[in-house]
Design a protein around this motif. Structure first.
Motif, mmCIF file in Angstrom:
data_model
loop_
_atom_site.group_PDB
_atom_site.id
_atom_site.type_symbol
_atom_site.label_atom_id
_atom_site.label_comp_id
_atom_site.label_asym_id
_atom_site.label_seq_id
_atom_site.Cartn_x
_atom_site.Cartn_y
_atom_site.Cartn_z
ATOM 1 N N THR A 274 0.825 -1.206 0.000
ATOM 2 C CA THR A 274 0.000 0.000 0.000
ATOM 3 C C THR A 274 0.858 1.254 0.000
ATOM 4 O O THR A 274 0.598 2.204 -0.759
ATOM 5 C CB THR A 274 -0.932 -0.009 1.215
ATOM 6 O OG1 THR A 274 -1.808 -1.138 1.133
ATOM 7 C CG2 THR A 274 -1.755 1.264 1.295
ATOM 8 N N LYS A 277 2.411 1.650 -3.442
ATOM 9 C CA LYS A 277 1.425 2.081 -4.442
ATOM 10 C C LYS A 277 1.053 3.549 -4.247
ATOM 11 O O LYS A 277 0.938 4.314 -5.216
ATOM 12 C CB LYS A 277 0.183 1.199 -4.362
ATOM 13 C CG LYS A 277 -0.868 1.538 -5.415
ATOM 14 C CD LYS A 277 -2.019 0.555 -5.389
ATOM 15 C CE LYS A 277 -3.059 0.899 -6.462
ATOM 16 N NZ LYS A 277 -4.159 -0.086 -6.513
ATOM 17 N N ARG A 278 0.881 3.958 -3.002
ATOM 18 C CA ARG A 278 0.521 5.359 -2.747
ATOM 19 C C ARG A 278 1.663 6.308 -3.060
ATOM 20 O O ARG A 278 1.434 7.488 -3.311
ATOM 21 C CB ARG A 278 0.061 5.518 -1.292
ATOM 22 C CG ARG A 278 -1.281 4.844 -1.035
ATOM 23 C CD ARG A 278 -1.819 5.127 0.354
ATOM 24 N NE ARG A 278 -3.123 4.503 0.542
ATOM 25 C CZ ARG A 278 -3.833 4.587 1.657
ATOM 26 N NH1 ARG A 278 -3.361 5.263 2.696
ATOM 27 N NH2 ARG A 278 -5.002 3.990 1.753
ATOM 28 N N GLY A 334 -10.131 0.982 -4.795
ATOM 29 C CA GLY A 334 -8.690 1.208 -4.715
ATOM 30 C C GLY A 334 -7.863 0.009 -5.113
ATOM 31 O O GLY A 334 -6.628 0.072 -5.104
#
Length: 503
Positions: A274, A277-278, A334
């Motif tokens: 996460t 990816k962010r 998401g």
């Protein structure tokens, strides 16, 4: 870089403070205040770096101002020095499943992906302890892989200011995992077993960590996945996997996007995905494969707070972790997906993957394979319902799981595998080492879990109060023997024979 609590009620802290405490003062988890972007230009500049050099680039922004490059580069190079594969993480495309690759995260010194986080975290902790002239005590509760990785990292650092207390549930780890924890000769290592479920030691460790005076006096810090140092370090392997899969699958004009399927329990490895990816790494779906320990699957399918600290804090205070349908929809939008795999399906996946590709995987990776199949990636070959390429993360070496591999493939297949060059010599050598019995923390007849946890905590506190870190504390053994009428229980036991021999 500053770090803030996921619950939003604690002041921001430095990187050193965040990894040195584990939990924030409000009981939340530390997360970076900002996420420096990974750009397309960065990825292009990083594509030919080796793994340690890539780690420097990925992690530099998170330690800026606290660890200069002159120290960071050799520190990270040492983290991966004992990995068996030259590339550290081989990424293996499957010929008969042409859009699927297996990313082997298990070539570290304890044969599991936890080495990728804990070698880095422990060396960071040692770095700051040496800088301050302070002692650090790492508390670990493990269901099999975290403990060996933390103990090995501490042994590799060989720092007198660093000690590790490691607890594992009796009878719930593999024989090889147990030996990895009970064959250490280091005076800085303390090992204990407890009688209960894999998460039952978490509460005593959490309470000790949140007791500010006690934690400060003993330099306590946690090394489980709640410590932000681990997911930060694990971002590196996602960037590495993306780059290697782009080499294999990325021909074409469109930007390359990769899905990942991750076997997971407490979501630490998913947290790393996460964060990556962010930051801008072009990951598509982040898929969780879980077994009966399915909190990750339930969180993804039933909702999460999406990084909103106020919502997280309110939910934790109320003990109600359900969220509104809009937030659940946002989570799915998401790219988070999940599948739960029972033991029968795991064993079937292990067999089918071997039959399809000649590839023997461990039970955790087999969970990810079965989840990938359920989610439409066709890991055994044939047409895939999902159009994007996918990397299945192989998180542990099959050498650690004789019982499961034997159940899936048969005793003859295990014997052939164990005798082959694919079986690590270091794992084979462990079988000949003498074990030292750990401190045994039992459950007394009729005792509630809460009462047992308070008693276990008392035992561990007494051990940590021992100024010399000696193995034997009479009151500790007496607390644990469960037989107040047996005068022999008060006799100091022989090291080779007693469950009170260490700690």
């Amino acid at each position: 870089m500053r770090y803030v609590s996921s619950r939003g009620a604690s002041a921001s802290v430095s990187f050193e403070e965040a990894i040195g405490s584990g939990y924030a003062a409000d009981g939340g988890l530390y997360v970076p205040e900002t996420l420096p972007p990974i750009t397309a230009d960065d990825l292009e500049a990083w594509k030919n770096l080796d793994f340690p050099a890539l780690a420097v680039e990925v992690l530099r922004p998170f330690v800026a101002g606290e660890i200069p490059d002159a120290d960071l580069e050799p520190l990270l190079a040492a983290c991966y020095g004992d990995f068996l594969a030259p590339e550290k993480i081989p990424v293996v495309p499957l010929a008969t499943a042409p859009r699927v690759a297996v990313a082997e995260l298990f070539h570290g010194p304890t044969f599991c992906f936890k080495d990728l986080g804990l070698q880095v975290l422990v060396r960071f902790l040692s770095y700051f302890a040496a800088k301050r002239g302070e002692r650090r005590t790492i508390l670990v509760a493990t269901t099999g892989d975290t403990g060996p990785a933390a103990l090995r990292a501490a042994a590799d650092v060989d720092d007198a200011s660093l000690r590790v207390v490691c607890c594992f549930p009796e009878g719930q780890v593999s024989a090889l995992q147990r030996r990895q924890m009970t064959t250490h000769g280091s005076s800085s290592v303390r090992v204990a077993t407890f009688e209960g479920g894999g998460d039952d030691m978490d509460e005593p460790i959490r309470r000790m960590g949140l007791d500010n005076a006690f934690a400060s006096a003993h330099g306590l810090c946690g090394a489980n996945s709640y410590n932000v140092g681990r997911p930060l370090a694990q971002m590196v392997h996602y960037v590495w996997i993306w780059l290697r899969c782009r080499d294999s699958f990325g021909a074409g004009a469109a930007p390359f996007v990769l899905d990942v399927v991750v076997p997971t329990g407490a979501m630490g490895n998913l947290a790393a995905a996460t964060l990556a990816k962010r930051r801008g790494l072009p990951l598509g779906a982040i898929c969780a494969g879980t077994n009966a320990n399915d909190i990750s699957c339930r969180a993804i399918n039933d909702g999460a707070t999406g990084g909103d600290a106020s919502k997280t804090g309110a939910a934790m205070a109320a003990g109600d972790f359900r969220v509104d349908p809009a937030t659940r929809g946002a989570l799915r939008d998401g790219g988070y997906r999940a599948a739960r795999v029972d033991d029968g399906a795991m064993l079937a996946a292990l067999r089918a993957f071997r039959d399809a590709h000649g590839y023997v995987c461990d039970p955790h990776t087999a969970v990810a394979v079965a989840a990938a199949d359920e989610l439409g990636y066709a890991p055994y070959g044939g047409p895939a319902a999902e159009p994007r390429p996918v990397a299945i993360l192989a998180t542990a070496h099959p050498c650690k799981f004789q019982a499961a591999v034997t159940e899936a493939l048969g005793a003859d297949a295990w014997a052939a595998y164990e005798a082959s060059a694919a079986f690590p010599e270091a794992a084979r050598e462990l079988a000949g080492r003498a074990e030292v019995a750990p401190l045994a923390l039992s459950r007394r007849a009729g005792e509630s879990l809460g009462a047992a946890q308070r008693r276990w905590e008392t035992v561990l506190r007494a051990v940590l109060e021992d100024p010399d870190g000696l193995h034997y504390v009479e009151s500790v053994c007496h607390l644990d023997d469960g037989d107040d009428d047996d005068p022999a229980a008060d006799e100091p036991p022989a090291v080779a024979d007693s469950s009170c021999a260490i700690l």
